[in-house]
Design a protein around this motif. Sequence first.
Motif, PDB file in Angstrom:
ATOM      1  N   ALA A   1       0.845  -1.193   0.000  1.00  0.00           N
ATOM      2  CA  ALA A   1       0.000   0.000   0.000  1.00  0.00           C
ATOM      3  C   ALA A   1       0.877   1.238   0.000  1.00  0.00           C
ATOM      4  O   ALA A   1       1.715   1.425   0.878  1.00  0.00           O
ATOM      5  CB  ALA A   1      -0.908   0.005   1.218  1.00  0.00           C
TER       6      ALA A   1
ATOM      7  N   THR B   1       0.637   5.269   0.123  1.00  0.00           N
ATOM      8  CA  THR B   1      -0.293   6.338   0.488  1.00  0.00           C
ATOM      9  C   THR B   1       0.377   7.682   0.255  1.00  0.00           C
ATOM     10  O   THR B   1       1.539   7.878   0.622  1.00  0.00           O
ATOM     11  CB  THR B   1      -0.700   6.215   1.966  1.00  0.00           C
ATOM     12  OG1 THR B   1      -1.200   4.896   2.192  1.00  0.00           O
ATOM     13  CG2 THR B   1      -1.753   7.228   2.333  1.00  0.00           C
TER      14      THR B   1
ATOM     15  N   THR C   1      -0.232  11.642   1.097  1.00  0.00           N
ATOM     16  CA  THR C   1      -1.050  12.539   1.931  1.00  0.00           C
ATOM     17  C   THR C   1      -1.319  13.847   1.198  1.00  0.00           C
ATOM     18  O   THR C   1      -0.754  14.111   0.130  1.00  0.00           O
ATOM     19  CB  THR C   1      -0.352  12.814   3.271  1.00  0.00           C
ATOM     20  OG1 THR C   1       0.892  13.464   3.016  1.00  0.00           O
ATOM     21  CG2 THR C   1      -0.127  11.529   4.045  1.00  0.00           C
TER      22      THR C   1
ATOM     23  N   LYS D   1       3.451  13.942   1.229  1.00  0.00           N
ATOM     24  CA  LYS D   1       4.301  12.916   1.826  1.00  0.00           C
ATOM     25  C   LYS D   1       3.870  11.538   1.315  1.00  0.00           C
ATOM     26  O   LYS D   1       2.690  11.273   1.139  1.00  0.00           O
ATOM     27  CB  LYS D   1       4.232  12.957   3.340  1.00  0.00           C
ATOM     28  CG  LYS D   1       4.814  14.217   3.941  1.00  0.00           C
ATOM     29  CD  LYS D   1       4.714  14.202   5.435  1.00  0.00           C
ATOM     30  CE  LYS D   1       5.252  15.510   6.012  1.00  0.00           C
ATOM     31  NZ  LYS D   1       4.993  15.614   7.434  1.00  0.00           N
TER      32      LYS D   1
ATOM     33  N   PHE E   1       4.005   7.372   1.825  1.00  0.00           N
ATOM     34  CA  PHE E   1       4.150   6.296   2.798  1.00  0.00           C
ATOM     35  C   PHE E   1       4.040   4.965   2.063  1.00  0.00           C
ATOM     36  O   PHE E   1       3.177   4.791   1.216  1.00  0.00           O
ATOM     37  CB  PHE E   1       3.052   6.374   3.860  1.00  0.00           C
ATOM     38  CG  PHE E   1       3.136   7.567   4.743  1.00  0.00           C
ATOM     39  CD1 PHE E   1       3.766   7.482   5.968  1.00  0.00           C
ATOM     40  CD2 PHE E   1       2.590   8.780   4.358  1.00  0.00           C
ATOM     41  CE1 PHE E   1       3.839   8.587   6.800  1.00  0.00           C
ATOM     42  CE2 PHE E   1       2.666   9.891   5.179  1.00  0.00           C
ATOM     43  CZ  PHE E   1       3.294   9.795   6.403  1.00  0.00           C
TER      44      PHE E   1
ATOM     45  N   ASP F   1       3.354   1.193   3.079  1.00  0.00           N
ATOM     46  CA  ASP F   1       2.882   0.366   4.187  1.00  0.00           C
ATOM     47  C   ASP F   1       3.022   1.106   5.518  1.00  0.00           C
ATOM     48  O   ASP F   1       3.572   0.599   6.486  1.00  0.00           O
ATOM     49  CB  ASP F   1       3.629  -0.973   4.248  1.00  0.00           C
ATOM     50  CG  ASP F   1       3.296  -1.864   3.062  1.00  0.00           C
ATOM     51  OD1 ASP F   1       2.179  -1.741   2.530  1.00  0.00           O
ATOM     52  OD2 ASP F   1       4.152  -2.675   2.679  1.00  0.00           O
ATOM     53  N   ALA F   2       2.551   2.337   5.561  1.00  0.00           N
ATOM     54  CA  ALA F   2       2.517   3.194   6.753  1.00  0.00           C
ATOM     55  C   ALA F   2       3.897   3.645   7.224  1.00  0.00           C
ATOM     56  O   ALA F   2       4.036   4.154   8.334  1.00  0.00           O
ATOM     57  CB  ALA F   2       1.763   2.523   7.897  1.00  0.00           C
ATOM     58  N   VAL F   3       4.932   3.464   6.407  1.00  0.00           N
ATOM     59  CA  VAL F   3       6.281   3.923   6.739  1.00  0.00           C
ATOM     60  C   VAL F   3       6.620   5.080   5.800  1.00  0.00           C
ATOM     61  O   VAL F   3       6.553   4.909   4.573  1.00  0.00           O
ATOM     62  CB  VAL F   3       7.310   2.781   6.581  1.00  0.00           C
ATOM     63  CG1 VAL F   3       8.708   3.283   6.852  1.00  0.00           C
ATOM     64  CG2 VAL F   3       6.956   1.620   7.476  1.00  0.00           C
ATOM     65  N   PRO F   4       6.968   6.256   6.331  1.00  0.00           N
ATOM     66  CA  PRO F   4       7.297   7.375   5.438  1.00  0.00           C
ATOM     67  C   PRO F   4       8.568   7.097   4.641  1.00  0.00           C
ATOM     68  O   PRO F   4       9.572   6.618   5.185  1.00  0.00           O
ATOM     69  CB  PRO F   4       7.484   8.557   6.390  1.00  0.00           C
ATOM     70  CG  PRO F   4       7.657   7.973   7.747  1.00  0.00           C
ATOM     71  CD  PRO F   4       7.045   6.616   7.739  1.00  0.00           C
TER      72      PRO F   4
ATOM     73  N   ARG G   1      -3.088   4.913  -2.695  1.00  0.00           N
ATOM     74  CA  ARG G   1      -4.138   5.668  -2.008  1.00  0.00           C
ATOM     75  C   ARG G   1      -3.713   7.122  -1.970  1.00  0.00           C
ATOM     76  O   ARG G   1      -2.850   7.493  -1.195  1.00  0.00           O
ATOM     77  CB  ARG G   1      -4.335   5.138  -0.594  1.00  0.00           C
ATOM     78  CG  ARG G   1      -4.683   3.672  -0.536  1.00  0.00           C
ATOM     79  CD  ARG G   1      -4.711   3.143   0.883  1.00  0.00           C
ATOM     80  NE  ARG G   1      -5.701   3.879   1.655  1.00  0.00           N
ATOM     81  CZ  ARG G   1      -5.526   4.262   2.914  1.00  0.00           C
ATOM     82  NH1 ARG G   1      -4.412   3.990   3.538  1.00  0.00           N
ATOM     83  NH2 ARG G   1      -6.459   4.909   3.548  1.00  0.00           N
TER      84      ARG G   1
ATOM     85  N   ASP H   1      -4.670  11.101  -1.327  1.00  0.00           N
ATOM     86  CA  ASP H   1      -5.623  11.982  -0.669  1.00  0.00           C
ATOM     87  C   ASP H   1      -6.306  12.850  -1.723  1.00  0.00           C
ATOM     88  O   ASP H   1      -5.690  13.253  -2.702  1.00  0.00           O
ATOM     89  CB  ASP H   1      -4.884  12.858   0.353  1.00  0.00           C
ATOM     90  CG  ASP H   1      -5.833  13.603   1.251  1.00  0.00           C
ATOM     91  OD1 ASP H   1      -6.360  14.638   0.809  1.00  0.00           O
ATOM     92  OD2 ASP H   1      -6.052  13.154   2.396  1.00  0.00           O
TER      93      ASP H   1
END
Length: 133
Positions: free
Chosen positions: A59, A61, A63, A67, A69, A71-74, A99, A101
């Motif tokens: 994943a 992402t 923002t 930024k 990310f 897998d939820a790691v920046p 994903r 924003d």
Amino acid sequence: MQMNEDKAYDDINITPMLDLSYVLLVIFIIMTTAAVQGMKVNLPKASDQPSLSKPKTVAITITNDGKVFMDAVPVTMAELEDRMRAKKAENPEVPVVVRGDSETQYHNVVDVLALLGKLDITQLGLVTQRLVQ
């Protein structure tokens, strides 16, 4: 005060009939749920290690402030490229979900998609939210 015994009986008491219909309805519900249970079979045991494991989805992402990310790691774009190259080496068909924003700049999402295209990642999905009407 004398009752008229010759008067015809013009009322039907349906309470016993309703009681009977409710009992039959309950019996029908119980019997159909018991029949839906299915047949009992003795299933074979599987080994601890599944033979057909699904590849883990990555994943990415983005923002609203740009930024990135993984897998939820920046990560930076260079780190993202290195990590995705390593994931692609492990599994050539690695699935990726992007994903972005809704408030982010469009070029941030395009940059990530261009990077994934450069790495020849074909299992790609864009996450959206269902429009509620």
